[in-house]
Scaffold this motif. Structure first.
Motif, PDB file in Angstrom:
ATOM      1  N   ARG A   1       1.794   1.730  -3.578  1.00 12.23           N
ATOM      2  CA  ARG A   1       0.665   2.185  -4.399  1.00 12.23           C
ATOM      3  C   ARG A   1       0.350   3.657  -4.151  1.00 12.23           C
ATOM      4  O   ARG A   1       0.150   4.432  -5.100  1.00 12.23           O
ATOM      5  N   TYR A   2       0.308   4.062  -2.883  1.00 10.99           N
ATOM      6  CA  TYR A   2      -0.026   5.454  -2.590  1.00 10.99           C
ATOM      7  C   TYR A   2       1.110   6.399  -2.981  1.00 10.99           C
ATOM      8  O   TYR A   2       0.864   7.560  -3.348  1.00 10.99           O
TER       9      TYR A   2
ATOM     10  N   THR B   1      -6.105  -6.388  -4.354  1.00 16.65           N
ATOM     11  CA  THR B   1      -6.918  -7.439  -4.977  1.00 16.65           C
ATOM     12  C   THR B   1      -6.069  -8.373  -5.821  1.00 16.65           C
ATOM     13  O   THR B   1      -6.328  -9.578  -5.897  1.00 16.65           O
TER      14      THR B   1
ATOM     15  N   GLN C   1       0.692   6.919  -6.593  1.00 16.40           N
ATOM     16  CA  GLN C   1      -0.508   7.705  -6.854  1.00 16.40           C
ATOM     17  C   GLN C   1      -0.285   9.193  -6.636  1.00 16.40           C
ATOM     18  O   GLN C   1      -0.971  10.018  -7.240  1.00 16.40           O
TER      19      GLN C   1
ATOM     20  N   TYR D   1      -1.385   2.931 -14.226  1.00 17.01           N
ATOM     21  CA  TYR D   1      -1.979   3.808 -13.224  1.00 17.01           C
ATOM     22  C   TYR D   1      -2.068   3.032 -11.912  1.00 17.01           C
ATOM     23  O   TYR D   1      -2.178   1.789 -11.902  1.00 17.01           O
ATOM     24  N   PRO D   2      -2.003   3.708 -10.771  1.00 18.67           N
ATOM     25  CA  PRO D   2      -1.807   3.031  -9.478  1.00 18.67           C
ATOM     26  C   PRO D   2      -2.874   2.021  -9.109  1.00 18.67           C
ATOM     27  O   PRO D   2      -2.574   0.997  -8.491  1.00 18.67           O
ATOM     28  N   THR D   3      -4.135   2.266  -9.472  1.00 15.18           N
ATOM     29  CA  THR D   3      -5.196   1.365  -9.025  1.00 15.18           C
ATOM     30  C   THR D   3      -5.100  -0.019  -9.654  1.00 15.18           C
ATOM     31  O   THR D   3      -5.764  -0.950  -9.184  1.00 15.18           O
ATOM     32  N   VAL D   4      -4.291  -0.164 -10.707  1.00 18.66           N
ATOM     33  CA  VAL D   4      -4.075  -1.499 -11.276  1.00 18.66           C
ATOM     34  C   VAL D   4      -3.452  -2.436 -10.236  1.00 18.66           C
ATOM     35  O   VAL D   4      -3.707  -3.641 -10.232  1.00 18.66           O
TER      36      VAL D   4
ATOM     37  N   GLU E   1       0.819  -1.201   0.000  1.00 17.55           N
ATOM     38  CA  GLU E   1       0.000   0.000   0.000  1.00 17.55           C
ATOM     39  C   GLU E   1       0.861   1.262   0.000  1.00 17.55           C
ATOM     40  O   GLU E   1       0.497   2.273  -0.615  1.00 17.55           O
TER      41      GLU E   1
ATOM     42  N   ASN F   1      -2.012  10.158 -10.568  1.00 15.56           N
ATOM     43  CA  ASN F   1      -3.189   9.468 -11.099  1.00 15.56           C
ATOM     44  C   ASN F   1      -3.261   9.502 -12.621  1.00 15.56           C
ATOM     45  O   ASN F   1      -4.050   8.763 -13.221  1.00 15.56           O
TER      46      ASN F   1
ATOM     47  N   ASP G   1      -3.711  -2.666  -6.862  1.00 12.21           N
ATOM     48  CA  ASP G   1      -4.290  -2.696  -5.521  1.00 12.21           C
ATOM     49  C   ASP G   1      -4.170  -4.104  -4.930  1.00 12.21           C
ATOM     50  O   ASP G   1      -3.801  -5.053  -5.635  1.00 12.21           O
TER      51      ASP G   1
END
Length: 308
Positions: free
Chosen positions: A101-102, A228, A105, A221-224, A98, A113, A226
């Motif tokens: 990722r942040y 999950t 981001q 992009y960062p949300t790729v 995390e 983003n 996460d």
């Protein structure tokens, strides 16, 4: 659904397969609950994208640089947290992923983003070179097929290499650590060093998977990246079986066929409800597998021990 749809599903299955090989090495063979694999993947993918776009590197030179940086990150995380209990180590690795990722981001160097775009020109040249050859057998119209072929070739090579490595004394020490860390240390093995090597190798595999994620989405992009991604990887282990590299291949294929195939179910539900229904079906299937065959489809129940 069209053949293109299933080729894309196959690409996802191959990428997740490469990613999960590292989790299998950690959780299945070493007893390490590594939940930070998505962080190593992000480091590998972003290193490639940034070096190509901002520094003008060749894509093929940026890939090994991304792997090296991911390995260094793995060593850093391992040195800082491998002496923790397994549950605390798991929490530490989630926190690391995390943080990565942040950071991506919000940092200027990663594009925030807005992400990173325009790093895949050399891959598109290779893909365009392969398509005429595929056209000779009637497959030239499937633009994702070159990526599908390369991803699965790499997956098979890595799987065979890991299976061969697992049969060496090094691999047997990892099994010993998983079964009884204290007994393995009493035999004169440097348990910490072996754990560190396992984590670093898993980070390298995550970086390779990240490289293919970058080629597949063509836009970082960062949300790729996460958590999950990592949780799906563990779902593949549950399905295919712990301590079975073949189980990674089978689990990945079955998982993605089930997850994407449920798109074909026709209901009167809204798009959001339909998506939720797909995950409910997959979750129920995983619960059923866990109940009827907890070791997974190709796993061995004696290989499931993870040291507390």
């Amino acid at each position: 659904m069209s053949i293109d749809f299933w080729i894309n599903v196959g690409v996802l299955a191959g990428i997740y397969g490469i990613f999960t090989l590292g989790l299998q090495l950690n959780a299945g063979f070493t007893g390490l609950l590594n939940f930070g694999q998505a962080g190593f993947m992000a480091i590998g993918a972003y290193t490639v994208g940034i070096l190509v776009v901002d520094r003008g590197w060749s894509l093929w030179l940026a890939l090994p640089a991304g792997i090296v940086l991911a390995v260094l990150a793995g060593l850093f995380v391992g040195i800082a947290s491998l002496r923790l209990r397994s549950d605390h180590f798991a929490i530490a690795t989630i926190a690391f992923a995390e943080i990565v990722r942040y950071t991506l981001q919000n940092a200027a160097f990663s594009g925030g983003n807005q992400g990173v775009l325009g790093f895949d020109a050399e891959w598109r040249a290779v893909s365009d070179w392969m398509l005429p050859w595929l056209a000779t057998i009637g497959l030239g119209s499937y633009t994702q097929l070159p990526l599908f072929i390369v991803v699965w070739l790499v997956f098979i090579v890595l799987l065979l290499m890991l299976r061969a490595l697992q049969a060496t004394p090094w691999g047997r020490v990892l099994r010993g650590i998983r079964e009884d860390e204290d007994a393995t240390a009493a035999l004169g093995k440097d348990v910490f060093a072996y754990k560190l090597q396992s984590l670093a190798l898993a980070a390298a595999l995550a970086a390779v998977a990240g490289f293919f994620v970058a080629l597949n989405v063509t836009y970082l992009y960062p949300t790729v990246f996460d958590p999950t991604f990592t949780f799906f990887g563990y779902a593949l282990l549950v399905l295919g079986g712990f301590a079975s590299y073949g189980g990674v291949a089978l689990g990945s294929v079955l998982f993605w066929i089930l997850l994407e195939g449920t798109r074909l179910i026709e209901t009167s539900l809204s798009a959001g409800q339909q998506a939720s229904l797909r995950f409910v079906i997959v979750g129920l299937f995983l619960l059923l597998i866990s109940r009827l065959r907890p070791q997974g489809l190709l796993g061995n129940v004696n290989e499931m021990k993870v040291r507390p």
